[in-house]
Motif scaffolding. Structure first.
Motif, PDB file in Angstrom:
ATOM      1  N   LEU A  18      -6.615   1.988   2.390  1.00 25.41           N
ATOM      2  CA  LEU A  18      -7.867   2.010   1.642  1.00 25.41           C
ATOM      3  C   LEU A  18      -7.752   2.736   0.309  1.00 25.41           C
ATOM      4  O   LEU A  18      -8.525   2.492  -0.612  1.00 25.41           O
ATOM      5  N   ASN A  19      -6.773   3.614   0.195  1.00 29.35           N
ATOM      6  CA  ASN A  19      -6.689   4.433  -1.014  1.00 29.35           C
ATOM      7  C   ASN A  19      -5.901   3.776  -2.137  1.00 29.35           C
ATOM      8  O   ASN A  19      -5.765   4.327  -3.219  1.00 29.35           O
ATOM      9  N   GLY A  20      -5.347   2.563  -1.908  1.00 31.98           N
ATOM     10  CA  GLY A  20      -4.618   1.868  -2.960  1.00 31.98           C
ATOM     11  C   GLY A  20      -3.373   2.624  -3.360  1.00 31.98           C
ATOM     12  O   GLY A  20      -2.592   3.070  -2.527  1.00 31.98           O
ATOM     13  N   ALA A  21      -3.182   2.820  -4.678  1.00 25.68           N
ATOM     14  CA  ALA A  21      -1.990   3.509  -5.184  1.00 25.68           C
ATOM     15  C   ALA A  21      -1.983   4.953  -4.719  1.00 25.68           C
ATOM     16  O   ALA A  21      -3.009   5.635  -4.705  1.00 25.68           O
ATOM     17  N   LYS A  22      -0.824   5.420  -4.336  1.00 27.92           N
ATOM     18  CA  LYS A  22      -0.670   6.776  -3.823  1.00 27.92           C
ATOM     19  C   LYS A  22       0.114   7.619  -4.827  1.00 27.92           C
ATOM     20  O   LYS A  22       1.217   7.250  -5.236  1.00 27.92           O
ATOM     21  N   VAL A  23      -0.460   8.732  -5.228  1.00 24.23           N
ATOM     22  CA  VAL A  23       0.166   9.603  -6.227  1.00 24.23           C
ATOM     23  C   VAL A  23       1.453  10.186  -5.663  1.00 24.23           C
ATOM     24  O   VAL A  23       1.531  10.568  -4.491  1.00 24.23           O
ATOM     25  N   GLY A  24       2.484  10.254  -6.521  1.00 26.02           N
ATOM     26  CA  GLY A  24       3.731  10.882  -6.116  1.00 26.02           C
ATOM     27  C   GLY A  24       4.794   9.908  -5.650  1.00 26.02           C
ATOM     28  O   GLY A  24       5.925  10.319  -5.410  1.00 26.02           O
ATOM     29  N   CYS A  25       4.483   8.619  -5.528  1.00 21.29           N
ATOM     30  CA  CYS A  25       5.482   7.624  -5.130  1.00 21.29           C
ATOM     31  C   CYS A  25       6.221   7.109  -6.368  1.00 21.29           C
ATOM     32  O   CYS A  25       5.728   7.203  -7.498  1.00 21.29           O
ATOM     33  N   ASP A  26       7.379   6.550  -6.164  1.00 25.71           N
ATOM     34  CA  ASP A  26       8.186   6.039  -7.266  1.00 25.71           C
ATOM     35  C   ASP A  26       8.085   4.534  -7.425  1.00 25.71           C
ATOM     36  O   ASP A  26       8.252   4.009  -8.524  1.00 25.71           O
ATOM     37  N   LEU A  27       7.809   3.828  -6.325  1.00 23.72           N
ATOM     38  CA  LEU A  27       7.829   2.371  -6.334  1.00 23.72           C
ATOM     39  C   LEU A  27       6.473   1.810  -5.922  1.00 23.72           C
ATOM     40  O   LEU A  27       5.851   2.304  -4.962  1.00 23.72           O
ATOM     41  N   TYR A  28       6.046   0.741  -6.620  1.00 21.93           N
ATOM     42  CA  TYR A  28       4.734   0.165  -6.357  1.00 21.93           C
ATOM     43  C   TYR A  28       4.807  -1.365  -6.396  1.00 21.93           C
ATOM     44  O   TYR A  28       5.702  -1.951  -7.020  1.00 21.93           O
ATOM     45  N   VAL A  29       3.864  -1.998  -5.729  1.00 20.62           N
ATOM     46  CA  VAL A  29       3.722  -3.456  -5.750  1.00 20.62           C
ATOM     47  C   VAL A  29       2.281  -3.798  -6.093  1.00 20.62           C
ATOM     48  O   VAL A  29       1.377  -2.961  -5.930  1.00 20.62           O
ATOM     49  N   ILE A  30       2.075  -5.021  -6.551  1.00 13.98           N
ATOM     50  CA  ILE A  30       0.734  -5.447  -6.980  1.00 13.98           C
ATOM     51  C   ILE A  30       0.287  -6.642  -6.148  1.00 13.98           C
ATOM     52  O   ILE A  30       1.004  -7.646  -6.044  1.00 13.98           O
ATOM     53  N   SER A  31      -0.906  -6.539  -5.570  1.00 13.20           N
ATOM     54  CA  SER A  31      -1.464  -7.652  -4.792  1.00 13.20           C
ATOM     55  C   SER A  31      -2.612  -8.293  -5.563  1.00 13.20           C
ATOM     56  O   SER A  31      -3.204  -7.678  -6.461  1.00 13.20           O
ATOM     57  N   PHE A  32      -2.900  -9.549  -5.200  1.00 12.11           N
ATOM     58  CA  PHE A  32      -4.040 -10.259  -5.775  1.00 12.11           C
ATOM     59  C   PHE A  32      -5.228 -10.096  -4.839  1.00 12.11           C
ATOM     60  O   PHE A  32      -5.137 -10.427  -3.653  1.00 12.11           O
ATOM     61  N   LYS A  61      -3.881  -8.716 -18.079  1.00 12.74           N
ATOM     62  CA  LYS A  61      -4.852  -9.739 -17.661  1.00 12.74           C
ATOM     63  C   LYS A  61      -5.940  -9.097 -16.817  1.00 12.74           C
ATOM     64  O   LYS A  61      -5.971  -9.236 -15.584  1.00 12.74           O
ATOM     65  N   PRO A  62      -6.847  -8.383 -17.480  1.00 14.84           N
ATOM     66  CA  PRO A  62      -7.902  -7.687 -16.726  1.00 14.84           C
ATOM     67  C   PRO A  62      -8.849  -8.626 -15.981  1.00 14.84           C
ATOM     68  O   PRO A  62      -9.546  -8.211 -15.064  1.00 14.84           O
ATOM     69  N   SER A  63      -8.874  -9.919 -16.385  1.00 16.03           N
ATOM     70  CA  SER A  63      -9.770 -10.869 -15.712  1.00 16.03           C
ATOM     71  C   SER A  63      -9.267 -11.242 -14.316  1.00 16.03           C
ATOM     72  O   SER A  63     -10.031 -11.722 -13.478  1.00 16.03           O
ATOM     73  N   ILE A  64      -7.948 -11.034 -14.066  1.00 16.34           N
ATOM     74  CA  ILE A  64      -7.380 -11.327 -12.753  1.00 16.34           C
ATOM     75  C   ILE A  64      -7.454 -10.075 -11.894  1.00 16.34           C
ATOM     76  O   ILE A  64      -6.923  -9.022 -12.260  1.00 16.34           O
ATOM     77  N   LYS A  65      -8.130 -10.187 -10.771  1.00 17.00           N
ATOM     78  CA  LYS A  65      -8.330  -9.021  -9.910  1.00 17.00           C
ATOM     79  C   LYS A  65      -7.064  -8.710  -9.115  1.00 17.00           C
ATOM     80  O   LYS A  65      -6.614  -9.526  -8.307  1.00 17.00           O
ATOM     81  N   THR A  66      -6.495  -7.556  -9.380  1.00 15.59           N
ATOM     82  CA  THR A  66      -5.287  -7.132  -8.677  1.00 15.59           C
ATOM     83  C   THR A  66      -5.455  -5.697  -8.197  1.00 15.59           C
ATOM     84  O   THR A  66      -6.380  -4.988  -8.616  1.00 15.59           O
ATOM     85  N   GLU A  67      -4.569  -5.272  -7.313  1.00 20.05           N
ATOM     86  CA  GLU A  67      -4.601  -3.904  -6.807  1.00 20.05           C
ATOM     87  C   GLU A  67      -3.181  -3.382  -6.650  1.00 20.05           C
ATOM     88  O   GLU A  67      -2.281  -4.126  -6.242  1.00 20.05           O
TER      89      GLU A  67
END
Length: 239
Positions: free
Chosen positions: A76-90, A130-136
């Protein structure tokens, strides 16, 4: 080839993903690591008793498995502070329950193994393009923890995964098509009549009316005469 099998519930899929019997018969699952593994004899016995439980060769299914993420288990918290690697979902874009991920060249891909990995700043920069595309944005470590192996119905090869793997398809009983009508006898003349109500003795006129959808004759003689005329007409045309 290993003679071990998963049992697929062929009655339904979740999106494009197959459901399998879970371990120890505890319902169904799309997670191959939670699916029960059957021997050839066990799989054949279950297939014989219920034809919708279709055995698929475990070895071949595992070879074609894809890694996916169920949106119901996303943090539920989405991006987690302190991590090195991230992915993006639609957002709001799923195959069944499975999430689509940003992959190479900006394409969306439901296979998590193809998701592009970013630093947090790079992920923010991508979002801003692309702010019009909803991503997380999600921390990769958290998604890794909930990713699972799945198998898609489009990848089923019945010859290789079922028959060539040693499973015999059970013979299915052929069911004669029926009109739904019950045979009876006319209470007036004794002629054979057919009707949808099994508790009613149809007269010749009533049976004819039900068949046509409207009343055309009043008694047995008229129905019999009409049938004789129709038969004579057909025989005459055939001659």
């Amino acid at each position: 080839m290993s003679q071990l099998f998963y049992l697929r519930d062929s009655r339904t899929n979740v999106g494009s993903t197959c459901l399998f019997w879970a371990k120890d018969g505890c319902g169904y699952t799309s997670d191959l690591d939670k699916a029960h593994v059957y021997t050839l004899e066990e799989a054949q016995r279950q297939f014989n008793s219920r034809h919708t439980d279709v055995p698929l060769c475990k070895e071949l299914v595992d070879q074609l498995a894809t890694v996916r993420v169920d949106n119901q288990y996303l943090p539920l918290n989405g991006a987690k502070v302190g991590c090195d690697l991230y992915v993006i979902s639609f957002k709001d874009n799923w195959d069944g329950n499975d999430v689509y991920w940003l992959s190479q060249f900006g394409f969306s891909d439901v296979n998590y193994k193809d998701a592009t990995i970013f630093s947090y700043q790079a992920a923010l920069d991508i979002q801003s393009l692309k702010p019009s595309i909803k991503t997380e944005i999600f921390a990769k470590a958290e998604i890794d923890a909930i990713a699972r192996r799945t198998f898609q119905a489009a990848n089923i090869n019945e010859r290789k995964m079922i028959t060539a793997a040693g499973i015999r398809k059970p013979k299915r009983k052929r069911h004669r098509q029926t009109t739904g009508k019950t045979r009876g006898n006319c209470p007036h003349c004794g002629a054979i009549t057919w009707g949808f109500n099994p508790y009613e003795a149809y007269t010749c006129a009533e049976a004819d009316a039900e068949n046509r959808g409207f009343n055309l004759y009043d008694n047995c003689k008229e129905v019999k005469l009409a049938k004789q005329m129709s038969k004579a007409k057909i025989e005459g045309e055939a001659a």
